[in-house]
Enzyme design. Sequence first.
Site, mmCIF file in Angstrom:
data_model
loop_
_atom_site.group_PDB
_atom_site.id
_atom_site.type_symbol
_atom_site.label_atom_id
_atom_site.label_comp_id
_atom_site.label_asym_id
_atom_site.label_seq_id
_atom_site.Cartn_x
_atom_site.Cartn_y
_atom_site.Cartn_z
ATOM 1 N N GLY A 246 0.810 -1.260 -0.084
ATOM 2 C CA GLY A 246 0.096 0.038 -0.040
ATOM 3 C C GLY A 246 0.921 1.408 -0.129
ATOM 4 O O GLY A 246 0.511 2.170 -0.810
ATOM 5 N N ASP A 247 2.010 1.434 0.935
ATOM 6 C CA ASP A 247 2.863 2.331 0.901
ATOM 7 C C ASP A 247 3.527 2.544 -0.520
ATOM 8 O O ASP A 247 3.384 3.775 -0.747
ATOM 9 C CB ASP A 247 4.011 2.033 1.730
ATOM 10 N N GLN A 248 3.672 1.448 -0.838
ATOM 11 C CA GLN A 248 4.405 1.802 -2.418
ATOM 12 C C GLN A 248 3.361 2.207 -3.406
ATOM 13 O O GLN A 248 3.731 2.777 -4.430
ATOM 14 C CB GLN A 248 5.144 0.485 -2.881
#
Length: 435
Positions: A246-248
């Site tokens: 998700g972060d990426q």
Amino acid sequence: MAASLRGLAVALAALAVLLHGTDAAAAATCVGVAPAKQRPEVVSITEFGGVGDGRTVNTWAFRKAVYRIQHQRRRGGTTLHVPAGTWLTGSFNLTSHMTLFLARGAVLKATQDTRSWPLMAPLPSYGRGREMPGARYASFIHGNGLRDVVITGDKGVIDGQGEVWWNMWRRRTLQHTRPNLVEFMHSSGIHISNIILKNSPFWNIHPVYCDNVVVTNMMILAPHDSPNTDGVDPGLVHLDGRRPSGDQERVGRVRHRLRAPELRHHNPPRARLVAVQRHRHRQRGLGGVRDVLVEDCAVFDAGYGIHIKTNVGRGGYIRNVTVSRVRLRNVRAGVRIAGDVGDHPDARFSQSAVPTVDDVTIRDVWGVGVQQPGSLEGIRSAPFTRICLSNVKLYGSRNDAAAAWKCRDVRGAALGVRPSPCAELATNLASGYCT
Ligand SMILES: *[C@@H]1O[C@H](CO)[C@@H](O)[C@H](O)[C@H]1NC(C)=O
Ligand SMILES: *[C@@H]1O[C@H](CO)[C@@H](O)[C@H](O)[C@H]1NC(C)=O
């Protein structure tokens, strides 16, 4: 026309012999990777109710056939044979361990039913559709998470009937990003060969988050004014086979697009594009495109002959790209390597995600009717490095040398380049990486 094409075939055959060492090395990269093999089982689309009359819509037949291949797997896989005829169909998915074989005279024709065309999620690395926010149209032929897939034939045709999509783009009436003709995601061991692709709604072949994709002996056709009908568009950001977290995804617009030659209106006797993508998770959220080999292509009547592009905001890298043995005819610019092409899907990109471009070799290119030799324009804070042009001869319309090269923020070397290379490349011949 016929004579000049024959000339081309001979010239390329001669080159292939001369450069056989290179050729063998390239083939070796693909060993075990491109299983253009016989499958023990062959089924015909007619067994699933397909009718090749050009009017019957065969979407259901193709989906049933693929479902059968997926759920009653044969060791060694199955060939789905499409005999001569015109097979109108909507979008469908492929499955692992299958060959889609298009016989001589077979035309797989995409329906123009844009209203009921299936939608799918945007690519995580884009975070949105390339052209429009939100979902995007599924590609005509699609594969996700597959291994060992071959699309081949005896000069069979996949016709995207893209006109309706191009017109929607021109009239700005598109609801979602246009569909690619053939797309593979998160897949490996993909071989596409010996068929003709024409009139794609958008990009023709889009392997993304894939490894070991080999595209050989293809003819890719589209009118020269058709928008974004790139030939082979290998992408991107492959994080050791894992989906970006998700972060990426949020860093999301970290992406590269290597726009390997736009192959338009061309008729290569033998064209191979080997994109060996090994993307490593180097820094969080950043990926890249590396180890790409493009060879034996002919590009006719196109905007750019050879085009490698990226943008501030994408981060990551483009590295170890070799393009060799390319013929160009009637192109606006021969070679373009650009670091700020500006085609961000929206304004929310990070100014600090600066991509690097290193070790790009363009070799043995012969062009006629080339209006501009091209431009090599790096990024001020991250100049492109080790850019090598070797034996690149580009002529204007009447065998005059084309106009001058445009360069900035680029370092590299040039050998046997006509017209004379720009000063940025003329400087550094001793370095050894450009021979
Ligand atoms: C095709 O694959 C996509 C993506 O994996 C999936 O969302 C879709 O439901 C599949 N369509 C069919 C008809 O199986
Ligand atoms: C560069 O890419 C080629 C494939 O085109 C590959 O065979 C070669 O090993 C790569 N070189 C390096 C140093 O990774």
